[in-house]
Design a protein around this motif. Structure first.
Motif, PDB file in Angstrom:
ATOM      1  N   THR A   1       0.827  -1.196   0.000  1.00 23.24           N
ATOM      2  CA  THR A   1       0.000   0.000   0.000  1.00 23.24           C
ATOM      3  C   THR A   1       0.864   1.250   0.000  1.00 23.24           C
ATOM      4  OG1 THR A   1      -1.596   1.275   1.312  1.00 23.24           O
ATOM      5  CG2 THR A   1      -0.130  -0.185   2.516  1.00 23.24           C
TER       6      THR A   1
ATOM      7  N   SER B   1      -2.373   1.040   7.837  1.00 23.89           N
ATOM      8  CA  SER B   1      -2.696  -0.036   6.898  1.00 23.89           C
ATOM      9  C   SER B   1      -2.925  -1.353   7.632  1.00 23.89           C
ATOM     10  CB  SER B   1      -1.574  -0.186   5.867  1.00 23.89           C
ATOM     11  OG  SER B   1      -1.425   0.994   5.110  1.00 23.89           O
TER      12      SER B   1
ATOM     13  N   SER C   1       4.460  -1.094   3.242  1.00 22.58           N
ATOM     14  CA  SER C   1       4.158   0.302   2.948  1.00 22.58           C
ATOM     15  C   SER C   1       5.196   0.833   1.966  1.00 22.58           C
ATOM     16  CB  SER C   1       4.178   1.149   4.220  1.00 22.58           C
ATOM     17  OG  SER C   1       4.152   2.529   3.904  1.00 22.58           O
TER      18      SER C   1
END
Length: 301
Positions: A187, A194, A214
Motif C-alpha cells: 500500500t 494499513s 508500505s
C-alpha cells in the motif's frame, strides 16, 4: 510437475477496500444520483475515526507516526528479544531520532503491534466497540454493493485450501505455509494505519502482518523487489492487482501480470465480480497454462 505457488500482490485503497472515494464522494457520484453522497462521506468519516483511534490507542501511532517503516520486520536486527510484559512504553525515553537505541525501541513497538494483529480485533476492542465496528462494516458493505465482503471472498479463493498438516505459524510468525498460495499487501499509505485497516476490514486472516508493506517512503518497485527476493523460485508465480499507475509500472518492470481495478459501476475489474478464476487467467497469459488442476478449479468458481 510441482504445483506452482501463486503470490498475489494487492493494493489496498480503492482495491481491497473503499475509503478515499467514500470520503471524497467520488464513489457515490459515479452512480449518477443513485447513491446518497452524504451517507457515503459519513461512513468514510466513521471508518477514519475508528482507524485512527485504534492506531493511537493500541498501536503507538501518536509516538511513531513520523517514523514510518516499509514493513514490521524492517528493524528486527535491533530487537534483542527482551521480555516486554512489564515494559513501560510511555516512560522509555523513545524519541524521533532513529539512532540504534531508538531503533530498538521502535522494533519493540513493532513486535507488540504484530502480536496484537495476530490476536485480532476481538482481543483488542471491548464489546461495545466490536458491535459498532460490525455494524459499520455491514452498513458499508451494503452501501458499496458488497465490495468489502466480495474482496475478502476473493482473497480466500486466492489463498486456496488450508494445509491442515502445516503449523499455523512459522519461525517469524507468518502463516503463509498454512495455505496453498500467498496474499501480500503493498500500500502507498503508512504502515500502521494499513495494518489497522486490515483488521477492521476483516482481511487479517488472509493477509498476515508480515505480508503488509508500505511503499510510502521506498516506492512500489522496491517493495515488489523485496517480495520477489522473499518468495521467488522456479515454482513461484506473481500477479499484482491495484487501481494505480505505480503498481502497474512496477509489475510491468518485473514482467508480472497486472490486473487493473476500476471502481466505476461498469468497470471491467471491480468487486463484486473479480474472482480468483479471472486472476488465474492473467497468470496463464504470462506464465502459460501449465497448472491444469488450478484451471479446472477456476471453472467451478
Amino acid at each position: 510437475m510441482d504445483k506452482k505457488l501463486k503470490v498475489y500482490i494487492w493494493d489496498m485503497d480503492e482495491t481491497l477496500i473503499l475509503l478515499k472515494s467514500l470520503l471524497t464522494g467520488t464513489y457515490a457520484e459515479a452512480f449518477n444520483g443513485l447513491k446518497d453522497v452524504k451517507h457515503g462521506v459519513n461512513l468514510g468519516k466513521l471508518w477514519e475515526n475508528h482507524i485512527l483511534k485504534l492506531c493511537d490507542t493500541h498501536f503507538f501511532y501518536d509516538q511513531i507516526e513520523s517514523l514510518n517503516q516499509p514493513y514490521l520486520d524492517f528493524l528486527n536486527q535491533y530487537d534483542d528479544g527482551a521480555d516486554l510484559s512489564g515494559y513501560n512504553f510511555s516512560q522509555d525515553g523513545f524519541g524521533p531520532l532513529l539512532d540504534d537505541l531508538n531503533k530498538r525501541k521502535l522494533a519493540y513497538r513493532h513486535r507488540v503491534i504484530a502480536e496484537k494483529y495476530r490476536k485480532g480485533l476481538h482481543n483488542i476492542l471491548n464489546q461495545d466497540l466490536i458491535r459498532l465496528w460490525e455494524s459499520l462494516y455491514d452498513l458499508t458493505d451494503t452501501y458499496t454493493e458488497r465490495w468489502l465482503s466480495s474482496a475478502r471472498a476473493c482473497l480466500e479463493q486466492c489463498a486456496g485450501q488450508r494445509r491442515e498438516s502445516t503449523p499455523s505459524t512459522n519461525s517469524d510468525g507468518a502463516s503463509d505455509a498454512a495455505f496453498e498460495h500467498v496474499n501480500v499487501l503493498v500500500t502507498s499509505g503508512p504502515l500502521i494505519p494499513s495494518l489497522a485497516k486490515c483488521l477492521f476490514y476483516r482481511l487479517d486472516n488472509m493477509i498476515t502482518c508480515n505480508n503488509v508493506y508500505s511503499s510510502l517512503d521506498v516506492g512500489k518497485p522496491q517493495c515488489f523487489t523485496w517480495i520477489k527476493e522473499r518468495f521467488g523460485g522456479p515454482n513461484v508465480q506473481f500477479c499484482a492487482i491495484g487501481d494505480g499507475w505505480e503498481e502497474c509500472e512496477a509489475a510491468e518492470s518485473m514482467k508480472w501480470p497486472f490486473v487493473q481495478i476500476d471502481p466505476q459501476p461498469n468497470g471491467l475489474h471491480r468487486f463484486p465480480g473479480l474472482n480468483s478464476g479471472e486472476l488465474k487467467h492473467y497468470f496463464s497469459i504470462v506464465y502459460g497454462d501449465g497448472d491444469n488442476e488450478d484451471s479446472r478449479k477456476t471453472k467451478e468458481l
